[in-house]
Scaffold this motif. Structure first.
Motif, PDB file in Angstrom:
ATOM      1  N   GLY A   8      36.114  46.130  28.200  1.00  9.46           N
ATOM      2  CA  GLY A   8      36.456  46.107  29.465  1.00  9.46           C
ATOM      3  C   GLY A   8      36.959  47.386  30.164  1.00  9.46           C
ATOM      4  N   LEU A  11      41.968  48.112  34.573  1.00  5.79           N
ATOM      5  CA  LEU A  11      43.148  49.357  34.242  1.00  5.79           C
ATOM      6  C   LEU A  11      43.514  49.222  32.528  1.00  5.79           C
ATOM      7  N   ALA A  12      43.466  48.143  31.863  1.00  3.60           N
ATOM      8  CA  ALA A  12      43.991  48.390  30.389  1.00  3.60           C
ATOM      9  C   ALA A  12      42.963  48.893  29.743  1.00  3.60           C
ATOM     10  N   GLU A  30      31.430  47.603  29.713  1.00  2.87           N
ATOM     11  CA  GLU A  30      31.881  46.640  30.813  1.00  2.87           C
ATOM     12  C   GLU A  30      30.804  45.839  31.293  1.00  2.87           C
ATOM     13  N   LYS A  31      31.173  44.598  31.526  1.00  4.32           N
ATOM     14  CA  LYS A  31      30.003  43.402  31.961  1.00  4.32           C
ATOM     15  C   LYS A  31      29.684  43.622  33.361  1.00  4.32           C
ATOM     16  N   GLY A  37      37.347  45.807  37.112  1.00  8.37           N
ATOM     17  CA  GLY A  37      37.928  44.510  36.616  1.00  8.37           C
ATOM     18  C   GLY A  37      38.476  43.796  37.982  1.00  8.37           C
ATOM     19  N   ARG A  38      39.937  43.394  37.930  1.00  9.81           N
ATOM     20  CA  ARG A  38      40.566  42.530  38.830  1.00  9.81           C
ATOM     21  C   ARG A  38      40.973  43.374  39.887  1.00  9.81           C
ATOM     22  N   GLY A  52      40.391  41.253  44.769  1.00  4.02           N
ATOM     23  CA  GLY A  52      41.454  41.098  43.749  1.00  4.02           C
ATOM     24  C   GLY A  52      42.926  41.364  44.032  1.00  4.02           C
ATOM     25  N   ALA A  53      43.470  42.347  43.162  1.00  2.00           N
ATOM     26  CA  ALA A  53      44.771  42.705  43.245  1.00  2.00           C
ATOM     27  C   ALA A  53      44.855  43.325  44.762  1.00  2.00           C
ATOM     28  N   GLN A  54      46.202  43.073  45.522  1.00  3.70           N
ATOM     29  CA  GLN A  54      46.315  43.123  46.751  1.00  3.70           C
ATOM     30  C   GLN A  54      47.033  44.525  47.164  1.00  3.70           C
ATOM     31  N   TYR A  55      47.996  44.809  46.120  1.00  2.00           N
ATOM     32  CA  TYR A  55      48.572  45.997  45.875  1.00  2.00           C
ATOM     33  C   TYR A  55      49.349  46.008  44.604  1.00  2.00           C
ATOM     34  N   ILE A 127      29.628  42.156  25.995  1.00  2.00           N
ATOM     35  CA  ILE A 127      29.672  42.026  24.596  1.00  2.00           C
ATOM     36  C   ILE A 127      30.136  40.665  24.218  1.00  2.00           C
ATOM     37  N   PHE A 278      45.501  34.834  37.417  1.00  2.00           N
ATOM     38  CA  PHE A 278      46.819  35.206  37.034  1.00  2.00           C
ATOM     39  C   PHE A 278      47.561  34.735  35.938  1.00  2.00           C
ATOM     40  N   ASP A 300      47.059  42.515  30.839  1.00  2.00           N
ATOM     41  CA  ASP A 300      48.199  41.906  31.737  1.00  2.00           C
ATOM     42  C   ASP A 300      48.571  40.810  30.967  1.00  2.00           C
ATOM     43  N   ARG A 306      50.428  41.244  36.130  1.00  2.00           N
ATOM     44  CA  ARG A 306      50.533  42.013  37.180  1.00  2.00           C
ATOM     45  C   ARG A 306      49.713  43.447  36.848  1.00  2.00           C
ATOM     46  N   VAL A 307      49.239  44.213  37.759  1.00  2.00           N
ATOM     47  CA  VAL A 307      48.733  45.441  37.391  1.00  2.00           C
ATOM     48  C   VAL A 307      49.420  46.327  36.605  1.00  2.00           C
TER      49      VAL A 307
END
Ligand code: FAD
Length: 325
Positions: A8, A11-12, A30-31, A37-38, A52-55, A127, A278, A300, A306-307
């Motif tokens: 993945g 961010l993580a 990364e697939k 990612g999100r 995905g994430a807005q802020y 994977i 979420f 997350d 959350r981010v």
């Protein structure tokens, strides 16, 4: 130097890669076709959508320190949005939300693309299996190609996917099984005509729609009008397998009714189904680590949806791993 495989490149995964750089030889898998990612962006020239994430917030010192160079480079900025909130059928009210509300510039994914630059990443590489063996942990991708062996393997895939990937022996299975991540539909709407929403972001209750963003109001977006509509998680779960055209029609009608804007006949329309969006129940641990099998997992879903939690989970795991490497 220890060889570490990370599944993945959201961010993580990228936080782990950054933190382990210099002490480990890291490869990311990364697939998707790109990283983030999100924290994704969908482009359909001349439109673009953070679908995905807005802020995101950066309340903790470690995350503030991590993002500071990217803020400095102009790849992250405070949106400074005008937020409204409303219950369906009632008048909208101003929503006070403490900032800063960071967004990638000129797109959400600009931030993680920059974080990813120094690393070796195999894109479009899904994977399918993790196999611990005598010489280390081996990864098998969907095409049957073998990668490794690695001294450590870490999954940053959402909890349900990590649960499927991790071998039976992994000590974190109960925690992975505890976490719940619900879905979401994102409707992306682009217009050549001028739209003048009274909001930059609208939180909604009592409707299939949970959020509407005036994407073009974010910093560095010079393109034409672009609107992002998110369903609620509950509605998405109930309609996950519905005909996508019907899902899009419902969200479009709802968004028009809620905003009073004529959103019909968009010049561009696209729907994305997030199977895992979420976190509604966490794994109950900031990260999962099994030193006996040299396997770990984070994301997350360990802390909350959350981010900033994705960062914190990976940051804490990186500290724990640095004692093992
Ligand atoms: P991800 O970003 O999901 O990264 C996991 C990566 O693993 C993905 O890139 C995936 O493709 C990859 N992967 C999975 N399985 C495999 C496999 N088998 N092989 C290879 N790769 C694999 N958060 C906020 O703070 N603010 C918001 O406004 C906000 N809005 C959101 C709106 C939506 C619609 C969604 C979906 C999320 C939102 N979030 C928001 C949540 C935020 O996006 C996440 O918390 C954060 O991005 C999670 O990062 P992560 O690295 O843990 O996981």
């Amino acid at each position: 130097m220890a060889k570490v495989g990370i599944i993945g490149a959201g961010l993580a995964g990228l936080t782990l890669a950054s933190r382990l750089a210099g002490t480990a030889d890291v490869t990311l898998f990364e697939k998707a076709r790109g990283v983030s990612g999100r924290m994704a962006t969908r482009r359909a020239e001349p439109f673009s959508f953070d679908h995905g994430a807005q802020y995101f917030t950066a309340r903790s010192q470690p995350f503030q320190d991590f993002i500071a160079p990217y803020v400095e480079r102009g790849l992250l900025a405070d949106w400074e949005p005008h937020f409204l909130m409303m219950e369906a059928g009632k008048a909208p009210l101003t929503a006070d939300k403490h900032g800063p509300h960071y967004v990638g510039v000129p797109h959400m994914n600009a931030f993680l693309k920059a974080v990813a630059e120094p690393f070796s990443i195999l894109l479009e590489c899904q994977i399918a299996r993790i196999e611990p063996g005598e010489d280390g942990v081996v990864l098998l991708d969907r095409d049957g190609t073998q990668h490794g062996p690695f001294d450590w393997v870490i999954s940053t895939a959402p909890a349900a996917q990590s649960h499927q990937l991790m071998p039976h022996a992994f000590s974190g299975h109960d925690a992975l099984d505890t976490a719940r991540v619900m879905g979401c539909f994102t409707l992306m709407l682009g217009y050549h005509r001028t739209l003048s929403p009274e909001f930059d972001g609208l939180f909604v209750e009592g409707s299939p729609v949970g959020w509407i963003a005036n994407n073009a109001s974010k910093p560095g977006r010079d393109g034409p009008a672009s609107i992002v509509v998110h369903s609620t998680n509950e509605w998405a779960e109930a309609h996950m397998e519905d005909n996508p055209d019907e899902v899009a029609r419902t969200l479009l009608e709802e968004a028009s009714n809620l905003t009073g804007l004529d959103l019909t006949s968009p010049d561009h329309q696209d729907l994305h189904r997030w199977r895992y969006a979420f976190v509604t129940r966490t794994a109950g641990h900031p990260y999962l680590i099994d030193p006996g099998h040299r396997l770990a997992a984070c994301g997350d879903w360990c802390i909350d949806g959350r981010v900033e939690s994705a960062f914190l989970s990976a940051d804490k795991l990186a500290h724990a791993l640095s004692e093992q490497l």
